[in-house]
Design a protein around this motif. Structure first.
Motif, PDB file in Angstrom:
ATOM      1  N   ASP D  12       5.038 144.329  78.082  1.00 13.60           N
ATOM      2  CA  ASP D  12       3.788 143.499  78.184  1.00 13.60           C
ATOM      3  C   ASP D  12       3.954 142.563  79.274  1.00 13.60           C
ATOM      4  O   ASP D  12       4.947 141.909  79.520  1.00 13.60           O
ATOM      5  N   PRO D  13       2.836 142.620  80.413  1.00 18.99           N
ATOM      6  CA  PRO D  13       3.335 141.759  81.387  1.00 18.99           C
ATOM      7  C   PRO D  13       2.963 140.256  81.131  1.00 18.99           C
ATOM      8  O   PRO D  13       3.736 139.464  81.862  1.00 18.99           O
ATOM      9  N   ALA D  14       2.629 139.888  80.106  1.00 20.21           N
ATOM     10  CA  ALA D  14       2.698 138.311  79.792  1.00 20.21           C
ATOM     11  C   ALA D  14       4.032 138.080  79.222  1.00 20.21           C
ATOM     12  O   ALA D  14       4.767 137.143  79.584  1.00 20.21           O
ATOM     13  N   THR D  15       4.753 139.061  78.446  1.00 16.16           N
ATOM     14  CA  THR D  15       6.120 138.776  78.221  1.00 16.16           C
ATOM     15  C   THR D  15       7.161 138.802  79.416  1.00 16.16           C
ATOM     16  O   THR D  15       8.076 138.095  79.476  1.00 16.16           O
ATOM     17  N   VAL D  16       6.688 139.683  80.256  1.00 17.19           N
ATOM     18  CA  VAL D  16       7.444 139.812  81.615  1.00 17.19           C
ATOM     19  C   VAL D  16       7.520 138.417  82.135  1.00 17.19           C
ATOM     20  O   VAL D  16       8.603 137.990  82.607  1.00 17.19           O
ATOM     21  N   ALA D  17       6.284 137.782  82.230  1.00 18.68           N
ATOM     22  CA  ALA D  17       6.055 136.546  83.182  1.00 18.68           C
ATOM     23  C   ALA D  17       7.029 135.348  82.325  1.00 18.68           C
ATOM     24  O   ALA D  17       7.533 134.534  82.820  1.00 18.68           O
ATOM     25  N   ARG D  18       6.965 135.328  81.041  1.00 17.77           N
ATOM     26  CA  ARG D  18       7.638 134.442  80.251  1.00 17.77           C
ATOM     27  C   ARG D  18       9.331 134.550  80.549  1.00 17.77           C
ATOM     28  O   ARG D  18      10.052 133.667  80.812  1.00 17.77           O
ATOM     29  N   LEU D  19       9.754 135.831  80.570  1.00 20.17           N
ATOM     30  CA  LEU D  19      11.031 136.058  80.834  1.00 20.17           C
ATOM     31  C   LEU D  19      11.354 135.708  82.314  1.00 20.17           C
ATOM     32  O   LEU D  19      12.299 135.031  82.674  1.00 20.17           O
ATOM     33  N   GLY D  20      10.397 135.912  83.120  1.00 19.21           N
ATOM     34  CA  GLY D  20      10.671 135.425  84.666  1.00 19.21           C
ATOM     35  C   GLY D  20      10.798 134.285  84.802  1.00 19.21           C
ATOM     36  O   GLY D  20      11.686 133.425  85.812  1.00 19.21           O
ATOM     37  N   ARG D  21      10.115 133.275  83.886  1.00 19.66           N
ATOM     38  CA  ARG D  21      10.186 131.824  84.009  1.00 19.66           C
ATOM     39  C   ARG D  21      11.639 131.439  83.411  1.00 19.66           C
ATOM     40  O   ARG D  21      12.080 130.340  83.766  1.00 19.66           O
ATOM     41  N   ALA D  22      11.910 132.235  82.571  1.00 20.53           N
ATOM     42  CA  ALA D  22      13.629 131.733  82.222  1.00 20.53           C
ATOM     43  C   ALA D  22      14.575 132.175  83.112  1.00 20.53           C
ATOM     44  O   ALA D  22      15.704 131.297  83.258  1.00 20.53           O
ATOM     45  N   GLY D  23      14.557 133.253  83.893  1.00 25.29           N
ATOM     46  CA  GLY D  23      15.494 133.582  84.860  1.00 25.29           C
ATOM     47  C   GLY D  23      16.523 134.393  84.265  1.00 25.29           C
ATOM     48  O   GLY D  23      16.938 134.379  83.091  1.00 25.29           O
ATOM     49  N   GLU D  29      21.880 134.897  78.217  1.00 23.65           N
ATOM     50  CA  GLU D  29      22.466 134.192  77.222  1.00 23.65           C
ATOM     51  C   GLU D  29      21.611 134.435  76.082  1.00 23.65           C
ATOM     52  O   GLU D  29      21.916 134.852  75.004  1.00 23.65           O
ATOM     53  N   ALA D  30      20.181 134.527  76.194  1.00 23.58           N
ATOM     54  CA  ALA D  30      19.265 134.596  74.903  1.00 23.58           C
ATOM     55  C   ALA D  30      19.327 135.774  74.395  1.00 23.58           C
ATOM     56  O   ALA D  30      18.945 136.072  73.176  1.00 23.58           O
ATOM     57  N   GLN D  31      19.811 136.982  75.164  1.00 23.67           N
ATOM     58  CA  GLN D  31      19.730 138.285  74.417  1.00 23.67           C
ATOM     59  C   GLN D  31      21.202 138.729  74.172  1.00 23.67           C
ATOM     60  O   GLN D  31      21.685 139.861  73.906  1.00 23.67           O
ATOM     61  N   GLY D  32      22.058 137.408  73.810  1.00 25.79           N
ATOM     62  CA  GLY D  32      23.444 138.073  73.406  1.00 25.79           C
ATOM     63  C   GLY D  32      24.196 138.262  74.505  1.00 25.79           C
ATOM     64  O   GLY D  32      25.332 139.177  74.256  1.00 25.79           O
ATOM     65  N   ARG D  33      23.893 138.083  75.585  1.00 25.23           N
ATOM     66  CA  ARG D  33      24.941 138.176  76.887  1.00 25.23           C
ATOM     67  C   ARG D  33      25.145 139.840  76.929  1.00 25.23           C
ATOM     68  O   ARG D  33      26.219 140.371  77.321  1.00 25.23           O
ATOM     69  N   THR D  34      24.245 140.574  77.029  1.00 28.18           N
ATOM     70  CA  THR D  34      24.014 141.998  77.275  1.00 28.18           C
ATOM     71  C   THR D  34      23.031 142.365  78.531  1.00 28.18           C
ATOM     72  O   THR D  34      22.425 141.346  78.868  1.00 28.18           O
ATOM     73  N   GLY D  35      23.076 143.241  79.155  1.00 28.87           N
ATOM     74  CA  GLY D  35      22.068 143.888  80.081  1.00 28.87           C
ATOM     75  C   GLY D  35      22.475 143.301  81.374  1.00 28.87           C
ATOM     76  O   GLY D  35      21.384 143.603  82.238  1.00 28.87           O
ATOM     77  N   LEU D  36      23.580 142.548  81.753  1.00 28.97           N
ATOM     78  CA  LEU D  36      23.700 142.387  82.992  1.00 28.97           C
ATOM     79  C   LEU D  36      24.302 143.153  83.965  1.00 28.97           C
ATOM     80  O   LEU D  36      25.342 143.821  83.529  1.00 28.97           O
ATOM     81  N   MET D  37      23.720 143.258  85.156  1.00 32.23           N
ATOM     82  CA  MET D  37      24.263 144.459  86.113  1.00 32.23           C
ATOM     83  C   MET D  37      25.412 143.683  86.619  1.00 32.23           C
ATOM     84  O   MET D  37      25.832 142.724  86.789  1.00 32.23           O
ATOM     85  N   SER D  38      26.420 144.500  87.229  1.00 37.19           N
ATOM     86  CA  SER D  38      27.659 143.875  88.095  1.00 37.19           C
ATOM     87  C   SER D  38      27.402 142.990  89.158  1.00 37.19           C
ATOM     88  O   SER D  38      26.215 143.302  89.596  1.00 37.19           O
ATOM     89  N   SER D  39      28.389 142.331  89.127  1.00 40.03           N
ATOM     90  CA  SER D  39      28.167 141.151  90.533  1.00 40.03           C
ATOM     91  C   SER D  39      28.277 141.857  91.673  1.00 40.03           C
ATOM     92  O   SER D  39      27.940 141.171  92.793  1.00 40.03           O
ATOM     93  N   GLU D 186      12.778 130.680  75.812  1.00 42.13           N
ATOM     94  CA  GLU D 186      12.299 129.619  75.591  1.00 42.13           C
ATOM     95  C   GLU D 186      12.769 128.345  75.005  1.00 42.13           C
ATOM     96  O   GLU D 186      12.708 127.221  75.264  1.00 42.13           O
ATOM     97  N   THR D 187      13.391 128.725  74.022  1.00 42.75           N
ATOM     98  CA  THR D 187      14.081 127.726  73.068  1.00 42.75           C
ATOM     99  C   THR D 187      15.362 127.284  73.846  1.00 42.75           C
ATOM    100  O   THR D 187      15.512 125.919  73.752  1.00 42.75           O
ATOM    101  N   ARG D 188      15.952 128.040  74.444  1.00 44.97           N
ATOM    102  CA  ARG D 188      17.181 127.671  75.295  1.00 44.97           C
ATOM    103  C   ARG D 188      16.671 126.743  76.324  1.00 44.97           C
ATOM    104  O   ARG D 188      17.274 125.552  76.581  1.00 44.97           O
ATOM    105  N   LEU D 189      15.668 127.162  77.292  1.00 43.29           N
ATOM    106  CA  LEU D 189      15.318 126.231  78.063  1.00 43.29           C
ATOM    107  C   LEU D 189      14.661 124.831  77.646  1.00 43.29           C
ATOM    108  O   LEU D 189      14.866 123.996  78.476  1.00 43.29           O
ATOM    109  N   ALA D 190      13.999 124.862  76.298  1.00 36.22           N
ATOM    110  CA  ALA D 190      13.693 123.660  76.054  1.00 36.22           C
ATOM    111  C   ALA D 190      14.901 122.657  75.795  1.00 36.22           C
ATOM    112  O   ALA D 190      15.105 121.647  76.066  1.00 36.22           O
ATOM    113  N   ALA D 191      15.921 123.207  75.067  1.00 36.37           N
ATOM    114  CA  ALA D 191      17.211 122.532  74.949  1.00 36.37           C
ATOM    115  C   ALA D 191      18.060 122.029  75.998  1.00 36.37           C
ATOM    116  O   ALA D 191      18.177 120.820  76.212  1.00 36.37           O
TER     117      ALA D 191
END
Lengths: 223, 223, 223, 223, 223, 223
Positions: D12-23, D29-39, D186-191
């Protein structure tokens, strides 16, 4: 600023031999996981191990003059450890230098640079751990130092320290800590021996080390 | 989120054996050039090959706790496949863990990280494909998972998939496709056998494969 | 622009044999430290050396079609030298192509790319120096050239040049200089033989080469 | 086996935008440290970030034909994600393809291979994360697939998944988990916001996070 | 074995400032070409330089707990220097830790590992030299030490030493030699200034440095 | 064997300018995908391009003496191209040498080794493409040659050849082919311009290049 230190204190040969029996991985554990050189440091031979005392060489990139100087300082049981002052993959060392070093009782080289004549070196039984193999020769133009503290492949080495090398890499045990580390390593070896027998018999590490409770407490779930 | 899946469907042992006879390069071709791990994955021994069923391990960087957990899930013919959740060159695995794994019928490890005690592992006949060799030890602090889908050295591995490993690298054949790929591989092997005899007799690939016309059409010029 | 040159001038077999006895490191020195390929070029076998005449192949990345074309141009004593036109680690060459090359008297490949079936190649006695090992196959879609000048792993190679390869790497001796370099290499070998005997007897390089005075003049201090 | 999936479910585009704000770092971190591509995956521009939905491309090494095919499948907000089927550093993508992709509303490419025309791409505002920059062109000879699951730089990507990319790298959030991860981020960002204010005021993490006791228990000694 | 040294002797701020004006390349020359970290150590920003006093951190791989401990020890003008005890590319440091460090007067980090939030760090003006950029987070489980001697990216660093960092890399000047090196660097800078004016006016280095005779003596031939 | 060739034939400045307008990627395509240096060759600045004629330097590893010699041979519009005779990452070149080179009309360096003073070089507008950045200085002890054919980062360069360099890398156009390649590049640029307009308007490459039929013939399936 280019010096050769002629008299160095070497670790005790009996202690060196005890550490040699422990090997790199066990000795590294026994001294609190310090002293390991980078995994870029690889053997040119397989299934061979050695322990000895360090004669250190700080050499300019692409200049192997100081190895000739260092060979005069070698004694039975020494291992040459060479760090170039800038990264360099050239072939600093070959069969002639190895012949000379063996004539003085040295049987191994640890070098954060390249070596050549690797087939001859293997045939002679001279052991090498290096970060490169290259036929590219070096010059004899610029001075360095012998038997000064160096940083080799990320590890600090002082002259006389114990050098352990096998298929897992190279580890440095400072001379002052050699006895203590040898004792700790022997304790570990004995414990491993007992564990090995139980594991070979089919017991699980989960039970031997009593891990099940802590795993459950951390939240591990079996499905 | 840390789980151990105890019951997994493994590929049929007869199919695994057929794929093992084909080897990595042929099986990789036979399944449409998919499933190959990165060429960073190298054997610690030479001239040995194996085929088995995957027990997968997802482990935190520098933490080998989950290997103890995985060993309990091993059966005869399994191969452990470990992917760290971040790049890590440390030595996760050595001779004690190999002793334990062998006691349960497992004879190989594929790991996108480091191993140690490599000389002992070779002497025991336990086969390893890894992306590093390092004496650097790990801790047992953080959970991971066993028998979940992982990405190891660029290849997707599900528990129970067929793992093929030899001097050319490591290839994964999904369990669901194992029969089909084994059949295709056997067809290729038979065709290769016939080609090998003709090539050894001096016939040229240019003629056997009828390439001359297509080369000329593309514009190849002999001078 | 895709051509196959059928008639090339090859270095004299007797000269090739003389250079082969010198080996890579000595020949490289003897021709003024030129012609060495990058140290990324590694053998797939150990303790083996070869000398031969170059049949060169310029091939597109991931396309091994030109190897089939090149095999027809091979003669007894040739070594194939392949440079891709863009960096590529894929497996261009395996046991079938080696069978075909051996049938024509070629016993080695030097390739700035990957090979596969390495266990079979070792078993067959076909020697390979490559920059990668990979089971990943290639296509036969795009033309290249055979027997044109190429740059392989940083060294310039013309068809018919002498290729020397051993555990230290690969060196190219231009055909026109082969006699001169062979003579210079033999002079070096003789001098080395005499030095080796003196070094083995315990004499120091510092004395044999008369280095002490020059070291002192540069400021080396013994403490 | 070469397919193009035309209808995919996009996050959903709205969800994509929310994730975009998180970076990338926070979402990872928010998804349990998974999904990162190689450095190894690096941006060709600086200080730019994007979030979008994945259109995936599986392409042969050195062949960019499938990018033309994929462009037809693009919609506003999509990001192309390309994984070659074998490692390849060639330049698959340049300013013409970017012009075409932008005409269909796509503003970024993530590619485990090379790109070219990087200055033009920056000038156009088309964002790229790649593992290489190379002027070396590709061919259009062999098929691949579009909108199938792929492994790109070590991360699993399904068509329609959320792709986040910034100066820290690239992270994949599976479509099915996007809402949950966005909320956690978003919870992490607020904290973090509250922590940032306290840290900027000079409070120590040792006190904010209550670490002193646990450090002492583990044996940390102040001297 | 995990300690925090609270009282360290720092190099004199005036000397640090003098060395900062010289920059990495000149200071490195002035102290006899020692103390340079590996060229793997790269800045995350461009065209920025800094000089400061080292607060050292020895941390386990993938564990950033000791950074929190180190921040309490920071003073105005300090630079944190972190070496992991095993190679690690994970992201130890981000904008929250930088906020905390800046609140104590520290404006730079030198780390033989990864960092994240690089865009934020650049925006804050916090300078970083690292060997990786990675969003991959770390844990806080295992102790390390603060203000002990470390080897960072191949250079030996003691607490209180001068750290110089700019676009050319990072150089360590031991505290005991700082005055002497600063003076030598200033002499070099003055000499360079005069040379720069002559070179800009078109004079040749061959003439300014009187090289023509020595080149001819070595055998350089103009054709 | 160390020579300086004083009189070389340079490519025509008007042709150089035409090739400069085409850029690296287009010129590389226009000459049949040859002449590209390795992608290890990276610019120290961003969004800058240059074209010029090669003055070549063959230098020993870690020795920059020949750059002083080469500078005397420079003319307006030349680009220095340096290849070390063995791999070397040291900093051969800094702001003083750049000042001298600019005084003779040279505005760029291409070097398969390291440079230093990169911030100053950017500020001066002197462009550099290199394979390393390092503050490590070099010596002036051993001769090399100027204006002889060299192999630089995998590409063959003769003195007077055209060097093109931009953010995509470095490409060499042999002097003898410069006119022909410039014409072919201009044809490509014109064709690209027309394609760009159509793609920007939303037409698809699939239609512009008439790819649909060939894709279907190869077996591409839409689902």
């Amino acid at each position: 600023m280019s010096i050769v230190v002629r008299h160095i204190d070497r670790a005790d040969p009996a202690t060196v031999a005890r550490l040699g029996r422990a090997g790199v991985a066990t000795a590294h554990e026994a001294q609190g996981r310090t002293g390991l050189m980078s995994s870029r440091m690889r053997p040119i031979q397989q299934d061979r191990a050695i322990a000895g005392t360090a004669v250190t060489i700080s050499a300019p990139p692409g200049d192997n003059w100081m190895i000739h100087v260092a060979i005069e300082q070698l004694r039975e049981g020494d291992i040459m450890v060479l760090a170039p002052t800038a990264p360099c993959d050239m072939g600093y060392f070959g069969d002639l230098l190895a012949t000379s070093a063996m004539a003085r009782g040295c049987r191994a080289l640890v070098i954060d640079a390249g070596v050549r004549d690797t087939r001859d070196l293997r045939a002679m039984g001279f052991l090498v751990w290096s970060t490169a193999v290259s036929a590219q020769g070096t010059v004899k133009e610029t001075l360095g130092s012998v038997n000064v503290p160096i940083v080799c492949a990320g590890a600090h080495v002082s002259p006389g320290d114990v050098i352990l090398a096998d298929d897992d890499g190279v580890c440095v045990v400072p001379r002052a800590r050699a006895d203590e580390v040898a004792a700790a390593a022997e304790t570990r070896l004995a414990a491993e021996e007992e564990k090995r027998a139980r594991l070979a018999a089919g017991e699980l590490g989960l039970d031997i080390y009593g891990m099940r409770e802590r795993l459950a407490a951390k939240g591990l779930t079996y499905v």
